[in-house]
Design a protein around this motif. Structure first.
Motif, PDB file in Angstrom:
ATOM      1  N   GLN A   1     -10.974 -23.144  47.783  1.00 42.55           N
ATOM      2  CA  GLN A   1     -10.188 -23.273  46.628  1.00 42.55           C
ATOM      3  C   GLN A   1     -10.073 -21.922  46.072  1.00 42.55           C
ATOM      4  OE1 GLN A   1      -8.480 -26.062  45.160  1.00 42.55           O
ATOM      5  NE2 GLN A   1      -7.566 -24.032  44.267  1.00 42.55           N
TER       6      GLN A   1
ATOM      7  N   TYR B   1      -7.866 -19.167  33.348  1.00 44.61           N
ATOM      8  CA  TYR B   1      -8.115 -19.020  34.729  1.00 44.61           C
ATOM      9  C   TYR B   1      -7.903 -20.527  35.171  1.00 44.61           C
ATOM     10  CZ  TYR B   1     -12.412 -21.768  33.047  1.00 44.61           C
ATOM     11  OH  TYR B   1     -13.363 -22.706  32.678  1.00 44.61           O
TER      12      TYR B   1
ATOM     13  N   TYR C   1      -8.460 -19.164  43.046  1.00 46.31           N
ATOM     14  CA  TYR C   1      -8.600 -19.380  41.507  1.00 46.31           C
ATOM     15  C   TYR C   1      -7.712 -18.190  41.240  1.00 46.31           C
ATOM     16  CZ  TYR C   1     -12.168 -22.635  41.753  1.00 46.31           C
ATOM     17  OH  TYR C   1     -12.643 -24.133  41.993  1.00 46.31           O
TER      18      TYR C   1
ATOM     19  N   LYS D   1      -7.183 -23.144  39.103  1.00 45.43           N
ATOM     20  CA  LYS D   1      -6.940 -23.462  40.560  1.00 45.43           C
ATOM     21  C   LYS D   1      -5.354 -22.782  40.853  1.00 45.43           C
ATOM     22  CE  LYS D   1     -10.068 -26.960  40.991  1.00 45.43           C
ATOM     23  NZ  LYS D   1     -10.226 -28.515  41.575  1.00 45.43           N
TER      24      LYS D   1
END
Length: 146
Positions: A2, A125, A4, A127
């Protein structure tokens, strides 16, 4: 893995000190729980330029809200500190973010001009979108008109 993003929004007063300071440096460090640096980003920024004529026109047009305290003379600067950050190790995962502001050459400024005046700040912040999500997001407005 993932990915970010991290962005910092700074709300700065349009003070004489901030105008005289000009360019300032922003350092964003991502750290693990044992304070080990995972990633670092460094960039410069400044208050957006506004000519005297535009400043006077803006203040005259907003005279009532400014004098009543409904609006403040501030500018918000949004800086993308990290794009596509990946937490590579579960043993050393991100625990906190350290933000430092400073002037590029402190010796060339008087001590009163080495401090940046900040009204507020926000660290955002989240994804990152996958390529498929980006594609469908880009179609959002054309589909809205159909």
């Amino acid at each position: 893995d993932q990915r970010y993003f991290f962005e910092l929004a700074l709300t700065l007063p349009q003070s004489e000190i901030n105008k005289q300071l000009g360019v300032f440096m922003l350092t964003v460090d991502l750290r693990s729980s044992d304070k080990e640096m995972l990633a670092s980003s460094k960039q410069s920024s400044m208050l957006p330029f506004e000519s005297n004529m535009i400043a006077v026109f803006r203040k005259l047009s907003l005279l009532f809200p400014l004098s009543a305290g409904l609006l403040e003379e501030t500018r918000t600067i949004t800086l993308l500190a990290f794009d596509n950050y990946v937490d590579v190790s579960a043993k050393r995962s991100l625990s906190y973010v350290e933000v430092t502001l400073g002037v590029p050459n402190p010796a060339s400024f008087s001590s009163s001009l080495q401090s940046i005046q900040i009204q507020s700040s926000k660290l955002r912040y989240g994804k990152e979108m996958s390529p498929i999500q980006e594609f469908f997001r880009s179609l959002r407005w054309p589909c809205a008109f159909l």
